[in-house]
Write a protein that holds these residues in place. Structure first.
Motif, short mmCIF file in Angstrom:
data_model
loop_
_atom_site.label_atom_id
_atom_site.label_comp_id
_atom_site.label_asym_id
_atom_site.label_seq_id
_atom_site.Cartn_x
_atom_site.Cartn_y
_atom_site.Cartn_z
N TYR A 1 0.80 -1.48 0.54
CA TYR A 1 0.05 0.11 0.22
C TYR A 1 1.00 1.45 0.27
N LEU A 2 1.75 1.42 1.08
CA LEU A 2 3.22 2.57 1.41
C LEU A 2 4.12 2.79 -0.66
N HIS A 3 3.54 1.76 -1.06
CA HIS A 3 4.42 1.87 -2.73
C HIS A 3 3.66 1.80 -3.65
N ARG A 4 2.73 2.76 -3.13
CA ARG A 4 1.67 2.98 -4.64
C ARG A 4 1.91 4.11 -5.25
N ASP A 5 1.47 4.51 -7.05
CA ASP A 5 2.09 5.43 -7.16
C ASP A 5 0.53 6.34 -6.38
N HIS A 6 -0.64 6.48 -5.82
CA HIS A 6 -1.52 6.70 -5.95
C HIS A 6 -2.47 6.68 -4.92
N PHE A 7 -3.32 7.67 -3.79
CA PHE A 7 -3.76 7.06 -3.22
C PHE A 7 -5.58 7.43 -3.32
N ASN A 8 -6.66 6.71 -2.56
CA ASN A 8 -8.07 7.25 -2.53
C ASN A 8 -8.02 8.70 -2.29
N ARG A 9 -8.39 9.72 -2.93
CA ARG A 9 -8.29 10.90 -2.69
C ARG A 9 -8.66 11.16 -0.93
N LEU A 10 -8.94 9.62 0.04
CA LEU A 10 -9.29 10.26 1.45
C LEU A 10 -8.19 10.22 2.24
N ASP A 11 -7.04 9.94 1.37
CA ASP A 11 -6.02 9.06 2.23
C ASP A 11 -4.30 9.93 1.31
N SER A 12 -3.47 9.40 1.81
CA SER A 12 -2.24 10.39 1.34
C SER A 12 -0.73 8.88 1.72
N LEU A 13 0.18 9.28 1.21
CA LEU A 13 1.01 8.26 1.87
C LEU A 13 1.41 9.85 3.07
N ARG A 14 1.24 10.44 3.76
CA ARG A 14 1.71 10.94 5.05
C ARG A 14 0.99 10.30 5.79
N ARG A 15 -0.45 9.90 5.24
CA ARG A 15 -1.36 9.36 6.03
C ARG A 15 -1.12 8.23 6.24
N ALA A 16 -1.10 7.25 5.99
CA ALA A 16 -0.86 6.06 5.68
C ALA A 16 0.66 5.10 6.33
N SER A 17 1.37 6.54 5.88
CA SER A 17 2.93 6.38 6.89
C SER A 17 2.39 6.36 8.36
N ALA A 18 1.56 7.16 8.99
CA ALA A 18 1.09 7.56 10.32
C ALA A 18 0.66 6.86 10.44
N PHE A 19 -0.21 5.53 9.97
CA PHE A 19 -0.99 5.14 10.69
C PHE A 19 -0.65 3.92 10.79
N ASP A 20 0.57 3.68 9.87
CA ASP A 20 2.55 2.00 9.78
C ASP A 20 2.87 3.02 11.37
N ALA A 21 3.22 4.04 11.66
CA ALA A 21 3.80 4.65 12.40
C ALA A 21 3.54 3.72 13.87
N VAL A 22 2.15 4.47 13.67
CA VAL A 22 1.59 4.42 15.29
C VAL A 22 1.17 2.28 15.70
N LEU A 23 1.07 1.76 14.15
CA LEU A 23 1.38 -0.07 14.63
C LEU A 23 1.93 0.00 14.81
N ARG A 24 3.21 0.11 14.25
CA ARG A 24 4.37 -0.44 14.73
C ARG A 24 4.64 0.01 16.44
N HIS A 25 4.10 0.93 16.52
CA HIS A 25 4.65 1.66 17.62
C HIS A 25 3.57 0.10 18.25
N ARG A 26 3.26 0.34 18.24
CA ARG A 26 2.01 -0.37 19.27
C ARG A 26 1.68 -1.79 19.30
N PHE A 27 2.53 -2.54 18.02
CA PHE A 27 2.53 -3.68 17.78
C PHE A 27 3.99 -3.99 17.87
N PRO A 28 4.69 -4.22 18.70
CA PRO A 28 6.67 -4.96 18.50
C PRO A 28 6.59 -5.96 17.24
N ASP A 29 5.46 -6.80 17.04
CA ASP A 29 6.03 -8.23 16.01
C ASP A 29 5.62 -7.39 14.52
#
Length: 119
Positions: A82-110
């Motif tokens: 998902y993060l390596h797609r060329d474009h995102f849905n109009r309700l999303d962005s690379l910045r938002r998706a990356s922030a979601f990824d970062a929160v998951l990384r912080h919350r779930f070590p596995d």
């Protein structure tokens, strides 16, 4: 919606409703009755939309569902895709998706470990 104008129309409305439940609704649930199918469906774009449209709630929900069901490798692979797609849905962005990824990384070590391995 199955409008019923009087008591005589109840049987007809119930029959139409049951055809719907046993047809499209049954197929819809059947396409999503395993984690594997849900993960695959997350990578299916919305029909007839150009450029390809992957709704953020579907992708993010599937990533999170995978994480909490101990399928961190699947979650990491889906997020990497998902993060390596060329474009995102109009309700999303690379910045938002990356922030979601970062929160998951912080919350779930596995998940964080699986994401680091998946890169």
């Amino acid at each position: 919606m199955f409008p019923v104008s009087d008591t005589a129309g109840i049987e007809s409305a119930v029959n139409r409703f049951m055809r719907y439940v046993n047809g499209p609704v049954d197929r819809w649930f059947g396409d999503r009755d395993t984690m594997h199918k849900l993960i695959d469906m997350a990578r299916v774009s919305t029909a007839r939309v150009i450029p390809e449209n992957f709704p953020p709630p579907r992708v993010r929900g599937t990533v999170l569902l995978s994480v909490v069901n101990n399928r961190t490798e699947d979650a990491a692979a889906l997020m990497e895709w998902y993060l390596h797609r060329d474009h995102f849905n109009r309700l999303d962005s690379l910045r938002r998706a990356s922030a979601f990824d970062a929160v998951l990384r912080h919350r779930f070590p596995d998940y964080a470990q699986a994401r680091d391995t998946n890169r």
